[in-house]
Motif scaffolding. Structure first.
Motif, PDB file in Angstrom:
ATOM      1  N   ASP A   1      22.516  -0.041 -25.855  1.00 48.91           N
ATOM      2  CA  ASP A   1      22.826  -1.386 -25.367  1.00 48.91           C
ATOM      3  C   ASP A   1      24.106  -1.421 -24.524  1.00 48.91           C
ATOM      4  O   ASP A   1      24.127  -1.977 -23.432  1.00 48.91           O
ATOM      5  N   LYS A   2      25.189  -0.843 -25.029  1.00 51.27           N
ATOM      6  CA  LYS A   2      26.456  -0.869 -24.290  1.00 51.27           C
ATOM      7  C   LYS A   2      26.351  -0.087 -22.982  1.00 51.27           C
ATOM      8  O   LYS A   2      26.872  -0.510 -21.944  1.00 51.27           O
ATOM      9  N   SER A   3      25.692   1.051 -23.034  1.00 49.93           N
ATOM     10  CA  SER A   3      25.552   1.869 -21.830  1.00 49.93           C
ATOM     11  C   SER A   3      24.706   1.170 -20.777  1.00 49.93           C
ATOM     12  O   SER A   3      25.013   1.216 -19.578  1.00 49.93           O
ATOM     13  N   SER A   4      23.640   0.507 -21.212  1.00 52.21           N
ATOM     14  CA  SER A   4      22.789  -0.195 -20.245  1.00 52.21           C
ATOM     15  C   SER A   4      23.504  -1.417 -19.679  1.00 52.21           C
ATOM     16  O   SER A   4      23.327  -1.759 -18.507  1.00 52.21           O
ATOM     17  N   ALA A   5      24.347  -2.073 -20.493  1.00 51.71           N
ATOM     18  CA  ALA A   5      25.132  -3.203 -19.987  1.00 51.71           C
ATOM     19  C   ALA A   5      26.108  -2.738 -18.915  1.00 51.71           C
ATOM     20  O   ALA A   5      26.290  -3.405 -17.885  1.00 51.71           O
ATOM     21  N   LEU A   6      26.723  -1.590 -19.128  1.00 50.48           N
ATOM     22  CA  LEU A   6      27.631  -1.026 -18.129  1.00 50.48           C
ATOM     23  C   LEU A   6      26.872  -0.661 -16.865  1.00 50.48           C
ATOM     24  O   LEU A   6      27.350  -0.896 -15.741  1.00 50.48           O
ATOM     25  N   LEU A   7      25.689  -0.096 -17.014  1.00 53.33           N
ATOM     26  CA  LEU A   7      24.874   0.272 -15.860  1.00 53.33           C
ATOM     27  C   LEU A   7      24.522  -0.970 -15.040  1.00 53.33           C
ATOM     28  O   LEU A   7      24.599  -0.959 -13.806  1.00 53.33           O
ATOM     29  N   VAL A   8      24.139  -2.053 -15.703  1.00 49.15           N
ATOM     30  CA  VAL A   8      23.803  -3.296 -15.005  1.00 49.15           C
ATOM     31  C   VAL A   8      25.014  -3.833 -14.255  1.00 49.15           C
ATOM     32  O   VAL A   8      24.916  -4.274 -13.104  1.00 49.15           O
ATOM     33  N   GLU A   9      26.185  -3.805 -14.893  1.00 51.08           N
ATOM     34  CA  GLU A   9      27.408  -4.300 -14.247  1.00 51.08           C
ATOM     35  C   GLU A   9      27.744  -3.473 -13.017  1.00 51.08           C
ATOM     36  O   GLU A   9      28.111  -4.022 -11.962  1.00 51.08           O
ATOM     37  N   GLN A  10      27.611  -2.151 -13.127  1.00 50.20           N
ATOM     38  CA  GLN A  10      27.876  -1.274 -11.975  1.00 50.20           C
ATOM     39  C   GLN A  10      26.875  -1.533 -10.855  1.00 50.20           C
ATOM     40  O   GLN A  10      27.237  -1.540  -9.675  1.00 50.20           O
ATOM     41  N   PHE A  11      25.640  -1.754 -11.227  1.00 52.03           N
ATOM     42  CA  PHE A  11      24.621  -2.040 -10.215  1.00 52.03           C
ATOM     43  C   PHE A  11      24.922  -3.344  -9.491  1.00 52.03           C
ATOM     44  O   PHE A  11      24.848  -3.421  -8.267  1.00 52.03           O
ATOM     45  N   LEU A  12      25.276  -4.376 -10.237  1.00 47.81           N
ATOM     46  CA  LEU A  12      25.554  -5.672  -9.617  1.00 47.81           C
ATOM     47  C   LEU A  12      26.732  -5.597  -8.653  1.00 47.81           C
ATOM     48  O   LEU A  12      26.754  -6.283  -7.628  1.00 47.81           O
ATOM     49  N   ALA A  13      27.700  -4.766  -8.967  1.00 40.32           N
ATOM     50  CA  ALA A  13      28.885  -4.656  -8.111  1.00 40.32           C
ATOM     51  C   ALA A  13      28.587  -3.913  -6.814  1.00 40.32           C
ATOM     52  O   ALA A  13      29.335  -4.062  -5.842  1.00 40.32           O
TER      53      ALA A  13
END
Length: 493
Positions: free
Chosen positions: A469-481
């Protein structure tokens, strides 16, 4: 004229010339004027008193250019010594000693009054006092300009971050809607032409005709649905050229023609032109090899077992999802996961080594294989994250009905270098609290879609989904940026 007076006159009227060889040169105009000044005002015969006098004169509201000239002459030996020591320790092929000295002089032209006013002759010599700030100023300028000198236009575009490009374009007087079009075209270049991670100073050739077409097509597809505008190859070329011009202007050091009388300059220029032509040929061949390498490795991964592909994606696609978690997914111990991953990578490395030997037609040494192993890890990070996970998120962003409605909000929030939540909320006619709520909803939706994909395609178990969960949340944030949509204009006509 007394010896003491002669020393003062020399001190405030001598500059240092380095071409064709280092030597002090008297400024006759400054010398004659200073002689008359000292004859009229004997109290100025002391070096400290005269220095304070010129500082006060140059600091007046209507700056005294003559007084500033005396200050610059007074510090010119310090400029030369700082330039010489920095040049000897930090030589670059693009600049000569004259250029280092010019940087030091330009720095002092803006700081001479301030620094000379603070200078105390009883504590140190002016050369020692100014050594540190001058060396720092020279190295800062040279290092700021160095990367862009070594890179081709295409390498410069690839290595520049979004914020750096935005600042350069704004300083180059580029404004919306052209600014957003430049961003979109730059993102298309990154996606279509040079997706493989490589050294930041690696030179790249111009895209080929089919690549230009793909870049134009990418730009057209990334526009929002209501736009019917088609990008042409000529348009994307012009927009990328604007980006290049802005980036080079942002780091270019403008020197005076210090080498105008140098008889070796034409020969040096001819040699550089020949070297550049050779570099362009080498860059073209290297770019083709990188693209072939990607094709070879991607095909090899496609032939791996489902478990092998899943393990590689979990290892290289998610930051913070370690081998202990991966082991729980497969019912293995950590060391068993490590052993399996090593085996999968060994197979890929074997393919990479064979391909490299075919390209180079020479045997590889142990050090060569070690470098290829590092390159393989970097490529796997890019492939598993950008080419697989980011691509899925990009598709979800474009196709999910709720997410498509929030693209204007995402453009405003992630497309700005400095986020002003109140201003963004006001422009969208919502409150800052509602803005945050929408952003959270977008991230939650993307993460949910990603988890659904992981469950359907990779058959990831519920316990692993919770752990990731935490890793995928970080991945989503990096993608959005960094997602392409964030570079599009908000107002679509």
């Amino acid at each position: 004229m007394t010896h003491r007076m002669t020393n003062i006159i020399d001190r405030f009227s001598t500059y240092y010339q380095v071409n064709p060889h280092p030597r002090p040169v008297q400024d006759y105009r400054l010398r004659q004027h200073l002689i008359r000044l000292l004859q009229q005002h004997p109290q100025l015969h002391d070096e400290t008193v005269l220095l304070r006098y010129f500082c006060n004169q140059a600091a007046q509201s209507n700056s005294d250019f003559l007084a500033l000239s005396y200050l610059l002459a007074y510090v010119d030996m310090a400029c030369y010594l700082a330039a010489k020591s920095t040049y000897d320790a930090f030589q670059t092929p693009e600049q000569a000693l004259e250029d280092y000295l010019q940087i030091a002089r330009r720095y002092m032209a803006h700081r001479a009054v301030e620094l000379c006013t603070k200078f105390d002759r009883t504590q140190s010599q002016i050369e020692t006092y100014l050594s540190r700030p001058l060396r720092d100023a020279i190295m800062s300028e040279v290092r700021k300009n160095e990367p862009t000198q070594r890179q081709s236009d295409w390498g410069l575009l690839r290595s520049t971050p979004k914020k750096g490009l935005k600042t350069a374009l704004q300083n180059f007087a580029i404004r919306d809607p052209q600014l957003s079009c430049c961003f979109l075209t730059w993102q298309a270049f990154l996606e279509v032409y040079a997706p493989v991670k490589a050294g930041r100073n690696q030179r790249l050739p111009e895209p080929r005709a089919e690549q230009w077409q793909a870049i134009a097509q990418f730009c057209t597809e990334q526009r929002l649905p209501n736009s019917a505008t088609q990008f042409t190859v000529q348009e994307v070329k012009a927009l990328l050229q604007i980006c290049v011009d802005a980036l080079r202007a942002s780091t270019h050091i403008k020197f005076h023609a210090l080498d105008a009388e140098n008889p070796e300059l034409e020969l040096e220029t001819a040699e550089q032109s020949e070297q550049q032509a050779s570099n362009r040929q080498q860059d073209t061949e290297q770019c083709d090899r990188l693209q072939q390498m990607t094709t070879e490795l991607a095909s090899a991964i496609a032939c791996l077992s489902p478990d092998a592909k899943k393990m590689l994606i979990l290892e290289h696609g998610f930051t913070g999802f370690n081998q202990n978690y991966i082991g729980k997914e497969f019912g293995l111990k950590q060391y068993q996961v490590s052993r399996n991953l090593t085996g999968y990578k060994r197979n890929l490395l074997t393919i990479l080594v064979k391909w490299s030997q075919t390209q180079a037609s020479v045997p590889l040494t142990v050090k060569d294989v070690d470098r290829l192993s590092i390159l393989l890890d970097e490529w796997l990070n890019w492939y598993c994250q950008s080419a697989i996970l980011y691509k899925f998120l990009q598709t979800a962003l474009k196709l999910h009905p709720a997410l498509k409605l929030e693209i204007p909000l995402l453009c405003r929030y992630y497309g700005c270098e400095k986020v002003d939540e109140r201003a963004i909320a006001h422009n969208l006619n919502i409150t800052p609290t509602e803005l945050q709520g929408k952003l959270v909803q977008v991230k939650t939706t993307l993460q949910t879609e990603l988890h659904h994909w992981l469950r359907q395609i990779l058959a990831l178990q519920p316990c692993s989904l919770n752990a990731i969960d935490k890793s995928s949340a970080l991945l989503v944030e990096q993608f959005l940026a960094n997602a392409p949509y964030a570079l599009l204009t908000v107002e679509r006509r």
